[in-house]
Design a protein around this motif. Structure first.
Motif, PDB file in Angstrom:
ATOM      1  N   GLU A 142       0.830  -1.428  -0.054  1.00  0.00           N
ATOM      2  CA  GLU A 142      -0.046   0.069   0.059  1.00  0.00           C
ATOM      3  C   GLU A 142       0.622   1.317   0.027  1.00  0.00           C
ATOM      4  N   ILE A 143       2.055   1.117  -0.117  1.00  0.00           N
ATOM      5  CA  ILE A 143       2.904   2.251   0.184  1.00  0.00           C
ATOM      6  C   ILE A 143       2.836   3.090  -1.316  1.00  0.00           C
ATOM      7  N   THR A 144       2.658   4.327  -1.070  1.00  0.00           N
ATOM      8  CA  THR A 144       2.399   5.216  -2.400  1.00  0.00           C
ATOM      9  C   THR A 144       3.889   6.058  -2.572  1.00  0.00           C
ATOM     10  N   ASP A 145       3.900   6.671  -3.670  1.00  0.00           N
ATOM     11  CA  ASP A 145       5.122   7.365  -3.986  1.00  0.00           C
ATOM     12  C   ASP A 145       5.141   8.889  -3.464  1.00  0.00           C
ATOM     13  N   THR A 146       3.947   9.353  -2.683  1.00  0.00           N
ATOM     14  CA  THR A 146       3.874  10.663  -2.385  1.00  0.00           C
ATOM     15  C   THR A 146       4.754  10.660  -0.940  1.00  0.00           C
ATOM     16  N   VAL A 147       5.087  11.910  -0.628  1.00  0.00           N
ATOM     17  CA  VAL A 147       5.887  12.075   0.641  1.00  0.00           C
ATOM     18  C   VAL A 147       4.985  13.091   1.407  1.00  0.00           C
ATOM     19  N   ILE A 148       4.449  12.634   2.529  1.00  0.00           N
ATOM     20  CA  ILE A 148       3.708  13.424   3.375  1.00  0.00           C
ATOM     21  C   ILE A 148       4.307  12.928   4.839  1.00  0.00           C
ATOM     22  N   PRO A 149       4.878  14.041   5.487  1.00  0.00           N
ATOM     23  CA  PRO A 149       5.673  13.738   6.732  1.00  0.00           C
ATOM     24  C   PRO A 149       4.478  13.311   7.841  1.00  0.00           C
ATOM     25  N   LEU A 150       4.889  12.370   8.898  1.00  0.00           N
ATOM     26  CA  LEU A 150       4.021  11.908   9.533  1.00  0.00           C
ATOM     27  C   LEU A 150       3.850  12.930  10.692  1.00  0.00           C
ATOM     28  N   ASP A 151       2.581  13.173  11.045  1.00  0.00           N
ATOM     29  CA  ASP A 151       2.062  13.954  12.230  1.00  0.00           C
ATOM     30  C   ASP A 151       1.617  12.965  13.301  1.00  0.00           C
ATOM     31  N   LEU A 152       2.169  12.990  14.288  1.00  0.00           N
ATOM     32  CA  LEU A 152       1.871  12.083  15.361  1.00  0.00           C
ATOM     33  C   LEU A 152       1.609  12.568  16.660  1.00  0.00           C
ATOM     34  N   THR A 153       0.575  12.438  17.517  1.00  0.00           N
ATOM     35  CA  THR A 153       0.181  12.681  18.921  1.00  0.00           C
ATOM     36  C   THR A 153       0.065  11.441  19.594  1.00  0.00           C
ATOM     37  N   LEU A 154       0.747  11.393  20.671  1.00  0.00           N
ATOM     38  CA  LEU A 154       0.655  10.103  21.522  1.00  0.00           C
ATOM     39  C   LEU A 154       0.533  10.348  22.846  1.00  0.00           C
ATOM     40  N   SER A 155      -0.130   9.490  23.592  1.00  0.00           N
ATOM     41  CA  SER A 155      -0.362   9.892  25.032  1.00  0.00           C
ATOM     42  C   SER A 155      -0.025   8.497  25.836  1.00  0.00           C
ATOM     43  N   ARG A 156       0.118   8.549  27.187  1.00  0.00           N
ATOM     44  CA  ARG A 156       0.357   7.587  28.031  1.00  0.00           C
ATOM     45  C   ARG A 156      -0.630   7.035  28.963  1.00  0.00           C
ATOM     46  N   GLY A 157      -1.089   5.884  28.708  1.00  0.00           N
ATOM     47  CA  GLY A 157      -1.747   5.192  29.430  1.00  0.00           C
ATOM     48  C   GLY A 157      -1.048   4.070  30.293  1.00  0.00           C
ATOM     49  N   ARG A 158      -1.227   2.796  30.159  1.00  0.00           N
ATOM     50  CA  ARG A 158      -0.172   1.876  30.569  1.00  0.00           C
ATOM     51  C   ARG A 158       0.859   1.818  29.802  1.00  0.00           C
ATOM     52  N   ASP A 159       0.451   2.056  28.528  1.00  0.00           N
ATOM     53  CA  ASP A 159       1.702   2.078  27.413  1.00  0.00           C
ATOM     54  C   ASP A 159       1.512   3.513  26.625  1.00  0.00           C
ATOM     55  N   TRP A 160       2.523   3.718  25.897  1.00  0.00           N
ATOM     56  CA  TRP A 160       2.235   4.799  24.882  1.00  0.00           C
ATOM     57  C   TRP A 160       1.396   4.118  23.633  1.00  0.00           C
ATOM     58  N   ARG A 161       0.607   5.251  23.368  1.00  0.00           N
ATOM     59  CA  ARG A 161      -0.348   4.811  21.917  1.00  0.00           C
ATOM     60  C   ARG A 161      -0.534   6.025  21.295  1.00  0.00           C
ATOM     61  N   VAL A 162      -0.700   5.908  20.283  1.00  0.00           N
ATOM     62  CA  VAL A 162      -1.180   7.038  19.026  1.00  0.00           C
ATOM     63  C   VAL A 162      -2.447   7.414  19.554  1.00  0.00           C
ATOM     64  N   THR A 163      -2.673   8.607  19.598  1.00  0.00           N
ATOM     65  CA  THR A 163      -4.149   9.195  20.033  1.00  0.00           C
ATOM     66  C   THR A 163      -4.647   9.672  18.914  1.00  0.00           C
ATOM     67  N   GLU A 164      -3.778  10.380  18.271  1.00  0.00           N
ATOM     68  CA  GLU A 164      -4.634  11.257  16.893  1.00  0.00           C
ATOM     69  C   GLU A 164      -3.490  11.145  15.877  1.00  0.00           C
ATOM     70  N   THR A 165      -4.002  10.780  14.644  1.00  0.00           N
ATOM     71  CA  THR A 165      -3.102  11.245  13.410  1.00  0.00           C
ATOM     72  C   THR A 165      -3.984  12.070  12.652  1.00  0.00           C
ATOM     73  N   PRO A 166      -3.829  13.120  12.648  1.00  0.00           N
ATOM     74  CA  PRO A 166      -4.251  14.554  11.967  1.00  0.00           C
ATOM     75  C   PRO A 166      -4.037  14.196  10.448  1.00  0.00           C
ATOM     76  N   ALA A 167      -5.077  14.160   9.855  1.00  0.00           N
ATOM     77  CA  ALA A 167      -4.930  14.088   8.325  1.00  0.00           C
ATOM     78  C   ALA A 167      -4.367  15.170   7.786  1.00  0.00           C
ATOM     79  N   ALA A 168      -3.378  14.919   6.693  1.00  0.00           N
ATOM     80  CA  ALA A 168      -2.381  16.088   6.302  1.00  0.00           C
ATOM     81  C   ALA A 168      -3.202  16.531   5.062  1.00  0.00           C
TER      82      ALA A 168
END
Ligand SMILES: [Zn+2]
Length: 168
Positions: A142-168
């Protein structure tokens, strides 16, 4: 009184909960939500002591592997460091010159970016070396040839997890 390492003032530092821009990881758009930070009352600079660093970096690595766009320079560098390879060793493993690795890692806005095959080989390398079972090889389709840098927000409960991945 403590000295702030940002403004060098003698200041009172207060403990607050805030979203922290985790630029220390080498990726420019990674945010840690609602983490305890210490804020300088003079210049408002925040510092934090991160708990669960290994878990955090593994979660970020999985998010980088899982993105469906071509890896950008800082993401290539993050993944290489994540598996503990020097630029030279990484070059040898990928079958390219150290100069090529340097170009990949400085790629930005689609210039000098890593090739489609090398991008996939790098993801497989990280999956294998870090034993990330939750990244299925089918995702490579599924990897495309476009280059869109990752935008990541993580929060910590018992473990770290991604909470939001804002649409680019
Ligand atoms: Zn300060």
């Amino acid at each position: 009184m403590m000295k702030c390492r940002h403004c060098d003032d003698d200041v009172v530092e207060e403990d607050v909960v805030a979203t922290y821009h985790y630029s220390e990881c080498g990726l420019s758009r990674v945010y840690l939500k609602d983490v305890p930070v210490r804020r300088c009352s003079s210049c408002e600079a925040v510092t934090m002591r991160i708990k669960g660093l290994a878990s955090l970096h593994r979660t970020i690595a999985l998010a980088v592997l899982s993105k469906s766009d071509r890896l950008e320079g800082e993401e290539v560098r993050f993944l290489r460091k994540h598996v503990g390879l020097s630029g030279k060793d990484f070059a040898r493993r990928m079958g390219v010159s150290p100069e090529m690795v340097s170009r990949w890692e400085n790629a930005k806005d689609g210039k000098f970016m890593i090739g489609a095959g090398a991008d996939r080989l790098l993801r497989l390398l990280v999956k294998t070396m870090d034993q990330i079972e939750s990244y299925p090889v089918e995702k490579l389709d599924e990897i495309t040839d476009t280059v869109i840098p990752l935008d990541l927000t993580l929060s910590r409960g018992r473990d770290w997890r991604v909470t939001e991945t804002p649409a680019a």
